[in-house]
Design an enzyme around this catalytic site. Structure first.
Site, mmCIF file in Angstrom:
data_model
loop_
_atom_site.group_PDB
_atom_site.id
_atom_site.type_symbol
_atom_site.label_atom_id
_atom_site.label_comp_id
_atom_site.label_asym_id
_atom_site.label_seq_id
_atom_site.Cartn_x
_atom_site.Cartn_y
_atom_site.Cartn_z
ATOM 1 N N LYS A 46 37.770 18.076 52.799
ATOM 2 C CA LYS A 46 37.059 16.795 52.873
ATOM 3 C C LYS A 46 37.000 16.298 54.321
ATOM 4 O O LYS A 46 35.934 15.908 54.812
ATOM 5 C CB LYS A 46 37.781 15.768 51.992
ATOM 6 C CG LYS A 46 37.020 14.480 51.847
ATOM 7 C CD LYS A 46 37.812 13.451 51.073
ATOM 8 C CE LYS A 46 38.077 13.909 49.663
ATOM 9 N NZ LYS A 46 37.649 12.956 48.654
ATOM 10 N N ARG A 117 42.246 8.734 50.942
ATOM 11 C CA ARG A 117 41.969 9.832 50.007
ATOM 12 C C ARG A 117 42.673 11.102 50.456
ATOM 13 O O ARG A 117 42.804 11.348 51.656
ATOM 14 C CB ARG A 117 40.463 10.133 49.961
ATOM 15 C CG ARG A 117 39.627 9.080 49.311
ATOM 16 C CD ARG A 117 38.196 9.598 49.194
ATOM 17 N NE ARG A 117 37.375 8.731 48.389
ATOM 18 C CZ ARG A 117 36.636 7.741 48.867
ATOM 19 N NH1 ARG A 117 36.625 7.487 50.155
ATOM 20 N NH2 ARG A 117 35.902 7.006 48.064
ATOM 21 N N GLY A 126 40.550 16.015 41.091
ATOM 22 C CA GLY A 126 41.320 15.120 40.230
ATOM 23 C C GLY A 126 42.829 15.323 40.277
ATOM 24 O O GLY A 126 43.565 14.682 39.542
ATOM 25 N N MET A 128 44.882 14.999 42.999
ATOM 26 C CA MET A 128 45.617 14.103 43.884
ATOM 27 C C MET A 128 44.891 12.764 43.992
ATOM 28 O O MET A 128 43.874 12.554 43.372
ATOM 29 C CB MET A 128 45.824 14.772 45.227
ATOM 30 C CG MET A 128 46.880 15.863 45.117
ATOM 31 S SD MET A 128 47.285 16.542 46.690
ATOM 32 C CE MET A 128 45.731 17.214 47.151
ATOM 33 N N ARG A 384 30.870 18.791 49.837
ATOM 34 C CA ARG A 384 31.624 20.049 49.772
ATOM 35 C C ARG A 384 30.799 21.059 48.986
ATOM 36 O O ARG A 384 29.874 20.672 48.245
ATOM 37 C CB ARG A 384 32.973 19.831 49.103
ATOM 38 C CG ARG A 384 32.840 19.383 47.678
ATOM 39 C CD ARG A 384 34.174 19.100 47.034
ATOM 40 N NE ARG A 384 33.922 18.416 45.778
ATOM 41 C CZ ARG A 384 34.806 17.677 45.133
ATOM 42 N NH1 ARG A 384 36.000 17.513 45.621
ATOM 43 N NH2 ARG A 384 34.505 17.112 43.999
ATOM 44 N N HIS A 502 45.414 51.540 22.562
ATOM 45 C CA HIS A 502 44.197 52.065 21.962
ATOM 46 C C HIS A 502 43.168 50.963 21.685
ATOM 47 O O HIS A 502 42.009 51.044 22.086
ATOM 48 C CB HIS A 502 44.598 52.787 20.674
ATOM 49 C CG HIS A 502 43.459 53.300 19.910
ATOM 50 N ND1 HIS A 502 43.007 52.689 18.770
ATOM 51 C CD2 HIS A 502 42.632 54.336 20.147
ATOM 52 C CE1 HIS A 502 41.975 53.349 18.330
ATOM 53 N NE2 HIS A 502 41.720 54.366 19.142
ATOM 54 N N SER A 815 39.049 62.849 40.442
ATOM 55 C CA SER A 815 38.809 61.575 39.778
ATOM 56 C C SER A 815 40.176 61.004 39.416
ATOM 57 O O SER A 815 40.948 61.631 38.688
ATOM 58 C CB SER A 815 37.958 61.786 38.526
ATOM 59 O OG SER A 815 37.759 60.552 37.894
ATOM 60 N N CYS A 882 38.399 56.878 37.299
ATOM 61 C CA CYS A 882 37.903 56.712 35.932
ATOM 62 C C CYS A 882 38.928 56.029 35.030
ATOM 63 O O CYS A 882 38.715 55.906 33.837
ATOM 64 C CB CYS A 882 37.439 58.035 35.346
ATOM 65 S SG CYS A 882 38.754 59.218 35.156
ATOM 66 N N TYR A 902 32.488 57.102 44.138
ATOM 67 C CA TYR A 902 32.052 56.291 42.994
ATOM 68 C C TYR A 902 33.241 55.688 42.259
ATOM 69 O O TYR A 902 34.382 56.121 42.436
ATOM 70 C CB TYR A 902 31.233 57.143 42.010
ATOM 71 C CG TYR A 902 32.036 58.217 41.314
ATOM 72 C CD1 TYR A 902 32.711 57.956 40.124
ATOM 73 C CD2 TYR A 902 32.130 59.504 41.852
ATOM 74 C CE1 TYR A 902 33.462 58.922 39.492
ATOM 75 C CE2 TYR A 902 32.880 60.482 41.222
ATOM 76 C CZ TYR A 902 33.553 60.193 40.040
ATOM 77 O OH TYR A 902 34.307 61.151 39.420
HETATM 78 C C1 PEP Z 1 43.546 57.861 32.920
HETATM 79 O O1 PEP Z 1 44.648 58.322 32.660
HETATM 80 O O2 PEP Z 1 43.364 57.003 33.804
HETATM 81 C C2 PEP Z 1 42.361 58.329 32.186
HETATM 82 C C3 PEP Z 1 41.156 57.913 32.508
HETATM 83 O O3 PEP Z 1 42.573 59.146 31.134
HETATM 84 P P1 PEP Z 1 43.046 58.647 29.689
HETATM 85 O O4 PEP Z 1 43.007 57.165 29.673
HETATM 86 O O5 PEP Z 1 42.106 59.269 28.731
HETATM 87 O O6 PEP Z 1 44.425 59.207 29.598
#
Ligand code: PEP
Ligand code: MG
Length: 931
Positions: A46, A117, A126, A128, A384, A502, A815, A882, A902
């Site tokens: 402020k 203020r 809100g 303070m 602000r 899962h 990966s 992944c 990626y």
């Molecule tokens: C992992 O282990 O990060 C992976 C992608 O394989 P999964 O989850 O199938 O074990």
């Protein structure tokens, strides 16, 4: 000699230090300011913006000064005392204001009133305190009345001062904690209400002066009675009391809790802004209002806001009167009949409109503005960067690029991943949620909201879905047999499991609302009831889940429609794609998921988990064959089952590759935790025993032999291919035959074979021989030309990361499977963290769940090492991720920094990953520009 020189230097330094005493107070106003907008750390948000508005932009800002955040730090580090020079500094600055306003603080004839203020670096709405009208005393009141000719206005200002000051300074800052509803403010509010009732008026402005005057006397008597202290009648005492209260409020319960939620460091401290009062409550030519340079709810680019005639700032926020709209774009259902500021005060409106345009141009963002009109004169009290929702954030970012107000890099940084997420998921209507309390809480595994009827098994979830109703599937935990029910349910609630259990994994993959690890559920499957929050719910009773927060509510709350139809989503993501340098792929296991992933903009599949074809729709037959394979008694039996499986596998792979035509598809060789596939239902067991031609006793023996003490570290991943090479060969054939047939059909198929759970390069060498042989066989058989492929591995065992130099020599890509890599680096089972991780987080041993947010220090160090070693061995090594972290924005930024090719994540997270990748790249570009 040396000693002398040192002494001399020390003296000079001391002299310099005396000369350059720390500056604790910065003035602003009348076209000048000692600070500026960049000084947020010192002056708070402020204070810095007030200085910028006054000094740089020459806007009409009531003169004042800011006491720096350093004073707050000093105050808390020195037993609530101030630096020695502060008193003189404040007095000198007060004199400066007196000169500018030609009024005097405490004067009987021409009194100056000020507001106090708070203002931290980050806005803490809100949290303070604010105190207005400081300087009104028995002595100054007559002077004010004489000057303004309006006794009603002066007593209205005085009763506000008593209310705010007694509450903030005399009660809260003094550490008095009254019971709920018994605080001084509540008591005084009650007296005001009573007076209005007695007089039969609904509006504060209709209370006559003499009644207000009497009320002020009663207020002060009540303050004395309740708080055992006189309301101060000395202006300086009022001022210092207010300043101290702001500093004290930094460590008030509310403020601390807010900082914990928003991750604002506790050592930042707040600044204090002391500013000349301007009055919006001086009759019908005065007003006060709050506005936004664009609509924060929709992003519409017109000036938007509300104002109240004859009122002080707090009235707009407090909602006592319905504020009027600024202009026609600001009218809503409640205010459309009220006159706009544009109509009522056209000249002032024009000036304000010009100012808001100037502010946007200057700050390059949407601003939230507070203003007051005192007898037709406009004053700016605050500006602000304005908070906004997801829809508005996206609209504004796109518009501002078009208007050339910001660059595309700045635009992608204007939308947080959470805001983008708002556009992608069905969600509970925040208004409906605000009014109710959750009855239970678990882990927020799958975001978004879902309301529906309780069911306790998959079949019932499917039945409800078929009947066109929403089901909430309540389970102790889920397993592959629940998949169809999970898909059919609107939301999933489980008693056990962690963020990569899962249920969580599957739910997130589908963008399904899911809460796991809700330990307090007591499920009785026989009675079909579940107990939570002290209540028993039956099948068919309604629940609402907030999967983003992990809250469970009783009944069906109102839902907002999913933002899929948001007209700006595609355009905004296209902008992200222009900025990002990292590719974004999807984890997808079916043709359906691949199509969805393409729609969300995935540039290939980074993880196709073959074993997922044994879950869900049409999986009965292949699952049965897989089970036969697992439970076969001889090599011959197994090989037969493997061959039987081949056409099913090929069909799935081919369909998915077709949906991903033109993009790489990384097919991971099977990595099934074998025990998960042994049927548990007696009728399924009997059917399988019959097919295998064995008795139930033999069946049970074989199933028992598959039992592993630690299946996550057992016979899975590449180990399966080492012990049963025919499984690798069959999968490779399925991959290459699919690709060959597609290529012949004119579809661009790009297969990539990925070997899971590697710990040594020799495993890869052994599997590559099998893969190559299968390739040669397919090419010879199909005579296909131009069937290219690559072979890579997952890096998910620390040993593979450590030995990455060797591993890279035999692979085309890495990966990172960060689910397993996290599991094995920490030694935390990814399915069993629920029993201890909450305590780790509570005690601050770990900052975050490492299965959700990549542990950049530990797991990250392994990744960094593996990337460096891998690229050392093979400079063009493709590197991706992944694991579940592939869709987590912070982790995506880490991957960008580490030079990943990626990231790959569930289809629903692809847009978030596209944004996160763009933000990481944008930060690079902007940092370079700044240099
Ligand atoms: C992992 O282990 O990060 C992976 C992608 O394989 P999964 O989850 O199938 O074990
Ligand atoms: Mg894994």
């Amino acid at each position: 000699m040396v000693k002398k020189t040192v002494k001399k230097a020390a003296k000079t330094a001391a002299k310099k230090a005396v000369k350059k005493a720390v500056k604790y107070v910065y003035s602003f106003g009348a076209g000048k300011a000692e600070g500026n907008g960049k000084m947020k750390e010192l002056l708070g948000g402020k204070g810095a913006n007030l200085a910028e508005m006054a000094g740089q932009l020459k806007l009409p800002v009531p003169p004042g000064f800011t006491i720096t955040t350093e004073v707050c730090t000093y105050y808390w580090n020195n037993k609530r005392t101030y630096p020695k020079t502060l008193k003189a500094d404040v007095e000198a600055n007060l004199k400066k204001i007196e000169r500018e306003t030609k009024k005097q603080f405490g004067s009987e004839k021409n009194p100056l009133l000020v507001s106090v203020r708070s203002g931290a670096r980050a806005s803490m709405p809100g949290m303070m305190e604010t105190i207005l009208n400081i300087g009104l005393t028995e002595k100054t009141i007559p002077g004010m009345i004489a000057k303004t000719g309006d006794a009603r206005f002066v007593y209205d200002a005085y009763r506000r001062l008593i209310m705010m000051y007694s509450d903030v300074v005399m009660e809260k800052a003094a550490g008095i904690e009254p019971k709920d509803g018994e605080g001084i403010r509540k008591i005084l509010d009650g007296m005001l209400e009573e007076l209005k009732n007695k007089l039969g008026v609904s509006d504060d402005t209709h209370i006559p002066a003499e009644e207000l005057q009497k009320l002020c006397v009663q207020f002060k008597a009540t303050v004395k009675k309740v708080l055992k202290k006189d309301f101060p009648d000395d202006p300086m005492e009022q001022l210092w009391g207010a300043i101290g209260a702001v500093f004290a409020s930094w460590n008030g319960k509310r403020a601390i809790a807010y900082r914990n939620i928003e991750n604002i460091p506790h050592d930042w401290g707040t600044a204090v802004n002391v500013q000349t009062m301007v009055f919006g409550n001086m009759g019908d030519t005065s007003a006060t209002g709050v506005a936004f340079t664009r609509n924060p709810g929709t992003g519409d680019s017109h000036f938007y806001g509300e104002y109240l005639i004859n009122a002080q700032g707090e009235d707009v926020v407090a909602g006592i009167r319905t504020p009027s709209p600024m202009n026609k774009w600001s009218a809503n259902a409640h205010s459309k009949h009220l006159p706009t500021l544009e109509k009522v005060m056209p000249k002032v409106y024009k000036e304000l409109d010009a100012i808001q345009k100037k502010l946007e141009k200057h700050f390059h963002d949407m601003l939230d503005i507070e203003f007051t009109i005192e007898d037709q004169k406009l004053w700016m009290l605050q500006c602000r960067v304005g908070k906004r929702n997801g829809t508005a954030a996206v609209q504004m970012a796109l518009d501002m690029v078009k208007e050339r107000l910001i660059s595309k890099e700045e635009a992608v940084l204007r939308v947080t991943p959470t805001q983008l997420g708002e556009l992608l998921l069905p969600a509970i209507d925040p208004k409906a949620e605000a009014g109710v309390k959750p009855i239970a809480q678990g882990l927020p595994a799958g975001p978004g909201g879902a309301a529906g009827k309780i069911v306790f098994n998959s079949l019932d979830a499917i039945k409800l879905q078929e009947a066109g109703q929403n089901a909430i599937l309540v389970r102790e935990e889920t397993n592959p047999e629940d998949i169809e029910g999970m898909r059919a349910a609107a939301g999933i609630l489980t008693q056990r499991g962690g963020m990569t259990s899962h249920a969580a994994l599957v739910a997130r993959g589908w963008g399904k609302c899911c809460i796991v690890g809700c330990g307090e559920l007591e499920i009785n499957l026989n009675a079909k009831t579940v107990k939570m929050g002290g209540k028993t719910f039956k099948e068919g009773d309604e629940l609402t889940l907030n999967g983003t927060k992990g809250y469970v509510y009783e009944g069906a709350l109102k839902m907002l429609a999913a933002g899929e139809g948001n007209k700006n989503l595609a355009a905004f993501l296209a902008l992200c794609d222009k900025v990002r340098t990292m590719k974004v792929r999807a984890n997808a296991d079916t043709e359906e998921d691949a199509i969805k992933a393409r729609k969300f903009g995935a540039e290939g599949i980074g993880l196709f988990r073959i074993e997922h074809m044994f879950y869900g729709k049409n999986s009965d037959k292949p699952l049965f064959i897989l089970r036969k394979m697992i439970l076969s008694g001889s090599e011959e039996e197994r090989k037969a089952a493997v061959e039987e499986l081949f056409p099913y596998m090929k069909k799935e792979i081919k369909a998915t590759m077709k949906a991903m035509a033109g993009f790489g598809v990384t097919v991971r060789l099977m990595d099934p935790p074998l025990h998960e596939f042994v049927p548990t239902l007696p009728e399924k067991q009997a059917e399988l025993a019959k097919a295998l031609g064995i008795t139930m006793d033999v069946f049970k023996d074989r199933a028992a032999s598959l039992h592993e003490v630690n299946p996550m570290m057992g016979h899975r991943g590449i180990r399966l291919g080492v012990t049963y090479p025919e499984i690798t060969t069959m999968q490779s054939r399925a991959i290459f035959e699919s690709a060959a047939e597609l290529i012949k059909e004119g579809v661009k198929a790009q297969p990539e074979v990925m070997i899971p759970l590697t710990c040594d390069v020799n495993e890869i060498i052994s599997q590559k021989k099998l893969i190559r042989a299968a390739y040669d066989e397919v090419v010879a058989k199909t005579k296909v030309k131009k069937l290219n492929f690559s072979v890579g591995t997952m890096i998910e065992i620390p040993r593979a990361a450590v030995l990455a130099y060797e591993v890279a020599q035999e692979t085309d890509f890495f990966s990172f499977g960060t689910n397993d890599l996290t599991q094995m680096t920490f030694g935390f089972s990814r399915d069993d963290i629920g029993s201890f991780l909450p305590e780790y987080l509570k005690q601050g041993i770990l900052e975050a769940d490492p299965f959700q947010t990549l542990d950049q220090r530990g797991v990250g160090m392994l990744i960094e090492h593996a990337v460096a070693e891998g690229r050392d061995a093979k400079p063009n090594l493709k590197v991706g991720i992944c694991g579940e972290h592939g869709g987590d924005p912070e982790s995506v930024e880490f991957c960008h920094r580490e030079g990943f090719t990626y990231v790959s994540c569930s289809a629903f997270r692809v847009p978030i990953a596209r944004l996160a990748a763009a933000q990481a790249a944008a930060k690079d570009v902007l940092a370079k520009k700044r240099k």
